[in-house]
Scaffold this motif. Sequence first.
Motif, mmCIF file in Angstrom:
data_model
loop_
_atom_site.group_PDB
_atom_site.id
_atom_site.type_symbol
_atom_site.label_atom_id
_atom_site.label_comp_id
_atom_site.label_asym_id
_atom_site.label_seq_id
_atom_site.Cartn_x
_atom_site.Cartn_y
_atom_site.Cartn_z
ATOM 1 N N GLY A 178 0.802 -1.219 0.000
ATOM 2 C CA GLY A 178 0.000 0.000 0.000
ATOM 3 C C GLY A 178 0.832 1.266 0.000
ATOM 4 O O GLY A 178 0.582 2.193 -0.775
ATOM 5 N N THR A 179 1.835 1.311 0.863
ATOM 6 C CA THR A 179 2.678 2.506 0.917
ATOM 7 C C THR A 179 3.549 2.610 -0.330
ATOM 8 O O THR A 179 3.786 3.712 -0.842
ATOM 9 C CB THR A 179 3.552 2.509 2.181
ATOM 10 O OG1 THR A 179 4.297 1.286 2.248
ATOM 11 C CG2 THR A 179 2.709 2.650 3.436
ATOM 12 N N GLU A 228 -9.075 -2.381 -13.921
ATOM 13 C CA GLU A 228 -9.800 -3.620 -13.640
ATOM 14 C C GLU A 228 -9.208 -4.249 -12.384
ATOM 15 O O GLU A 228 -7.998 -4.355 -12.225
ATOM 16 C CB GLU A 228 -9.688 -4.578 -14.816
ATOM 17 C CG GLU A 228 -10.481 -5.864 -14.637
ATOM 18 C CD GLU A 228 -10.400 -6.776 -15.850
ATOM 19 O OE1 GLU A 228 -10.884 -7.909 -15.752
ATOM 20 O OE2 GLU A 228 -9.842 -6.351 -16.883
ATOM 21 N N THR A 229 -10.086 -4.707 -11.510
ATOM 22 C CA THR A 229 -9.656 -5.063 -10.162
ATOM 23 C C THR A 229 -8.884 -6.366 -10.097
ATOM 24 O O THR A 229 -9.368 -7.408 -10.524
ATOM 25 C CB THR A 229 -10.874 -5.158 -9.225
ATOM 26 O OG1 THR A 229 -11.605 -3.941 -9.315
ATOM 27 C CG2 THR A 229 -10.434 -5.373 -7.793
ATOM 28 N N GLU A 230 -7.698 -6.290 -9.557
ATOM 29 C CA GLU A 230 -6.954 -7.461 -9.106
ATOM 30 C C GLU A 230 -6.965 -7.508 -7.572
ATOM 31 O O GLU A 230 -7.114 -8.557 -6.978
ATOM 32 C CB GLU A 230 -5.521 -7.416 -9.637
ATOM 33 C CG GLU A 230 -5.445 -7.567 -11.149
ATOM 34 C CD GLU A 230 -4.029 -7.441 -11.678
ATOM 35 O OE1 GLU A 230 -3.102 -7.185 -10.874
ATOM 36 O OE2 GLU A 230 -3.844 -7.598 -12.898
ATOM 37 N N PHE A 231 -6.818 -6.337 -6.967
ATOM 38 C CA PHE A 231 -6.949 -6.189 -5.519
ATOM 39 C C PHE A 231 -7.640 -4.854 -5.280
ATOM 40 O O PHE A 231 -7.057 -3.796 -5.532
ATOM 41 C CB PHE A 231 -5.572 -6.235 -4.859
ATOM 42 C CG PHE A 231 -5.616 -6.164 -3.346
ATOM 43 C CD1 PHE A 231 -6.664 -6.716 -2.628
ATOM 44 C CD2 PHE A 231 -4.595 -5.539 -2.646
ATOM 45 C CE1 PHE A 231 -6.701 -6.656 -1.253
ATOM 46 C CE2 PHE A 231 -4.619 -5.463 -1.264
ATOM 47 C CZ PHE A 231 -5.679 -6.029 -0.571
ATOM 48 N N PRO A 232 -8.901 -4.872 -4.822
ATOM 49 C CA PRO A 232 -9.673 -3.630 -4.719
ATOM 50 C C PRO A 232 -9.035 -2.615 -3.784
ATOM 51 O O PRO A 232 -8.519 -2.961 -2.721
ATOM 52 C CB PRO A 232 -11.031 -4.095 -4.173
ATOM 53 C CG PRO A 232 -11.118 -5.531 -4.533
ATOM 54 C CD PRO A 232 -9.711 -6.053 -4.463
ATOM 55 N N LEU A 233 -9.107 -1.359 -4.186
ATOM 56 C CA LEU A 233 -8.542 -0.281 -3.389
ATOM 57 C C LEU A 233 -9.166 -0.246 -1.996
ATOM 58 O O LEU A 233 -8.468 0.005 -1.012
ATOM 59 C CB LEU A 233 -8.741 1.040 -4.130
ATOM 60 C CG LEU A 233 -8.076 2.279 -3.532
ATOM 61 C CD1 LEU A 233 -7.596 3.215 -4.641
ATOM 62 C CD2 LEU A 233 -9.010 3.033 -2.596
ATOM 63 N N ARG A 234 -10.464 -0.505 -1.899
ATOM 64 C CA ARG A 234 -11.110 -0.430 -0.577
ATOM 65 C C ARG A 234 -10.557 -1.486 0.382
ATOM 66 O O ARG A 234 -10.493 -1.266 1.597
ATOM 67 C CB ARG A 234 -12.627 -0.565 -0.699
ATOM 68 C CG ARG A 234 -13.146 -1.932 -1.107
ATOM 69 C CD ARG A 234 -14.670 -1.901 -1.162
ATOM 70 N NE ARG A 234 -15.255 -3.183 -1.491
ATOM 71 C CZ ARG A 234 -15.451 -3.635 -2.718
ATOM 72 N NH1 ARG A 234 -15.087 -2.891 -3.765
ATOM 73 N NH2 ARG A 234 -16.009 -4.807 -2.926
ATOM 74 N N SER A 274 -13.866 0.490 -5.728
ATOM 75 C CA SER A 274 -13.967 -0.833 -6.344
ATOM 76 C C SER A 274 -12.916 -1.074 -7.418
ATOM 77 O O SER A 274 -12.858 -2.169 -7.992
ATOM 78 C CB SER A 274 -15.366 -1.028 -6.945
ATOM 79 O OG SER A 274 -16.344 -0.995 -5.922
ATOM 80 N N GLN A 275 -12.101 -0.067 -7.708
ATOM 81 C CA GLN A 275 -11.041 -0.247 -8.694
ATOM 82 C C GLN A 275 -9.821 -0.903 -8.057
ATOM 83 O O GLN A 275 -9.708 -1.017 -6.842
ATOM 84 C CB GLN A 275 -10.644 1.113 -9.282
ATOM 85 C CG GLN A 275 -11.742 1.780 -10.087
ATOM 86 C CD GLN A 275 -11.317 3.144 -10.619
ATOM 87 O OE1 GLN A 275 -10.627 3.900 -9.942
ATOM 88 N NE2 GLN A 275 -11.744 3.464 -11.833
ATOM 89 N N ASP A 276 -8.899 -1.345 -8.898
ATOM 90 C CA ASP A 276 -7.635 -1.867 -8.395
ATOM 91 C C ASP A 276 -6.934 -0.789 -7.574
ATOM 92 O O ASP A 276 -7.058 0.416 -7.863
ATOM 93 C CB ASP A 276 -6.751 -2.296 -9.560
ATOM 94 C CG ASP A 276 -5.500 -3.018 -9.096
ATOM 95 O OD1 ASP A 276 -5.612 -4.188 -8.713
ATOM 96 O OD2 ASP A 276 -4.418 -2.400 -9.091
ATOM 97 N N PHE A 277 -6.172 -1.206 -6.577
ATOM 98 C CA PHE A 277 -5.569 -0.205 -5.685
ATOM 99 C C PHE A 277 -4.559 0.684 -6.389
ATOM 100 O O PHE A 277 -4.208 1.757 -5.895
ATOM 101 C CB PHE A 277 -4.977 -0.864 -4.440
ATOM 102 C CG PHE A 277 -3.645 -1.554 -4.611
ATOM 103 C CD1 PHE A 277 -2.476 -0.948 -4.171
ATOM 104 C CD2 PHE A 277 -3.553 -2.820 -5.180
ATOM 105 C CE1 PHE A 277 -1.248 -1.587 -4.294
ATOM 106 C CE2 PHE A 277 -2.337 -3.455 -5.306
ATOM 107 C CZ PHE A 277 -1.184 -2.851 -4.869
ATOM 108 N N SER A 278 -4.106 0.282 -7.590
ATOM 109 C CA SER A 278 -3.219 1.147 -8.363
ATOM 110 C C SER A 278 -3.927 2.406 -8.845
ATOM 111 O O SER A 278 -3.269 3.366 -9.283
ATOM 112 C CB SER A 278 -2.642 0.396 -9.554
ATOM 113 O OG SER A 278 -3.659 -0.169 -10.359
#
Length: 299
Positions: A178-179, A228-234, A274-278
Amino acid sequence: MKIGFIGLGIMGSRMAANLQKHGHALVVFNRTRAKAEALLGPCGTFSDSPAKLAEQVDILFTMLAHPDAVEEAALGANGFLDHLRPNLLWVDCSSVNPSFSKKMAAEAERREVHFVDAPVTGSAPAAAEAKLIFWVGADPADLERIRSLLLCMGNKIVHTGGHGTGTSMKMVVNLLLGTGMAAFAEAMALGEGLGISRKMLFDSLLGTPPVAPFLASKREKIESGNYETEFPLRWMQKDMHLASVSAYESGVAMPLSNAAKELYRLAMREGHASQDFSAIYDYLTAIHESPAPAKPRLH
């Protein structure tokens, strides 16, 4: 052996499918039944509740979004924990905080159920390809009972120690992800603000010591604007929050991580949840591109 699997989201559905590919029969439960349809058939049946599922299985996996969801499935009105036979194994692969894992281990022990915390590292593609890393907090004998099943879903198992140590390691890993993503996005925003092209920045930075290797996999998303989500930002924000809770409980200061956690929360408020955390890149560059406030007029 019949395996129970509760939680069929982005990761759980792929993990369960890999168990089936190795010939294991599943009983599954998910709040939204439609997500289970692909697993149903000769080797997969759907249960109406976690409690009913527990009565049919020899081992149980859970892969749920957050501690509240795990606790509801385990101890709620239709929870599974009072319906598992003594000496059965419950393997929780959810991303939760270590103190919560220890609490669930104690609840399981009271019912003579063996508990394993086994969260994973890896996004949706890694889950589909059975290339997850399992961080396992468990009695060594319990790990040996499930080792072959974990290797149906992943390609690396790290036994971190006793209960709660698997989730502890998961907290550390996701804190770095995340960081690292937020710092890279901020550096990119600075570079572009200084007039360097995005392509030049990517070509120059990726593969160098300051940049985490995983960031290379985010280039296509950032360049295309398709998150496109691989790991959701939330869920990244959730994991960073749980890390801050764990830091508070253990007396550790995390000023940088807490700032990054709040950055992800702000991005959620702007529609990126709901998007990818990127997509934190999009949020930061949108801030950069916003017009400067008008200067006050002098009278």
